[in-house]
Design an enzyme around this catalytic site. Sequence first.
Site, PDB file in Angstrom:
ATOM      1  N   CYS A   1       0.853  -1.187   0.000  1.00 45.53           N
ATOM      2  CA  CYS A   1       0.000   0.000   0.000  1.00 45.53           C
ATOM      3  C   CYS A   1       0.887   1.233   0.000  1.00 45.53           C
ATOM      4  O   CYS A   1       2.111   1.125  -0.074  1.00 45.53           O
ATOM      5  CB  CYS A   1      -1.001  -0.003   1.150  1.00 45.53           C
ATOM      6  SG  CYS A   1      -0.303   0.179   2.787  1.00 45.53           S
TER       7      CYS A   1
ATOM      8  N   CYS B   1      -4.364  -0.445  -2.291  1.00 42.33           N
ATOM      9  CA  CYS B   1      -4.914   0.874  -2.599  1.00 42.33           C
ATOM     10  C   CYS B   1      -4.575   1.195  -4.053  1.00 42.33           C
ATOM     11  O   CYS B   1      -3.655   0.609  -4.635  1.00 42.33           O
ATOM     12  CB  CYS B   1      -4.373   1.939  -1.652  1.00 42.33           C
ATOM     13  SG  CYS B   1      -2.617   2.280  -1.811  1.00 42.33           S
TER      14      CYS B   1
ATOM     15  N   CYS C   1       2.967   0.263  -8.569  1.00 44.51           N
ATOM     16  CA  CYS C   1       3.611  -1.015  -8.281  1.00 44.51           C
ATOM     17  C   CYS C   1       4.716  -1.306  -9.294  1.00 44.51           C
ATOM     18  O   CYS C   1       4.477  -1.298 -10.491  1.00 44.51           O
ATOM     19  CB  CYS C   1       2.567  -2.136  -8.313  1.00 44.51           C
ATOM     20  SG  CYS C   1       3.202  -3.740  -7.824  1.00 44.51           S
TER      21      CYS C   1
END
Length: 151
Positions: free
Chosen positions: A19, A91, A98
């Site tokens: 996250c 999230c 990412c």
Amino acid sequence: MSASNNNSEQRKTTILFLCTGNSCRSQMAEGWTRHLKGERIEPYSAGIEKHGLNPLAVRVMAEAGVDISAQQSKLIDELPSMPFDYVVTLCDHAHESCPYFPGRIIHQGFPDPPHLAKDTSSEEAILQAYRSVRDLILDFVEETLPDSLTN
């Protein structure tokens, strides 16, 4: 004797919970997974940024019988160099930011507890915001991280 050899030879599924700040949601997910499925899954958590372990996340997890107080907020680069079988982004920011992981990426967004609590004034209302996310993450770990992921 061969039964114990089979158990020791089975590798745990590795899951990274990711996250934004690695302060609440990913910490809760790591804690729940270790608590409920630690015999089959080796969970890790990290953030795109490092915000420190949120004391209210620690508090509401302790209320549920899961101690995450020894966990630390960390960046992806601070994790052991290893392949993850799954990366679970918790999230939208983490999902969009990412980095590449060779494992399977699953996106399951959850509300940010501090954001949910920002317009509340009582301690109980603030804790309830954290508890609601804690319970959503519990449901996810129990129902969406089934044995089929770890086979």
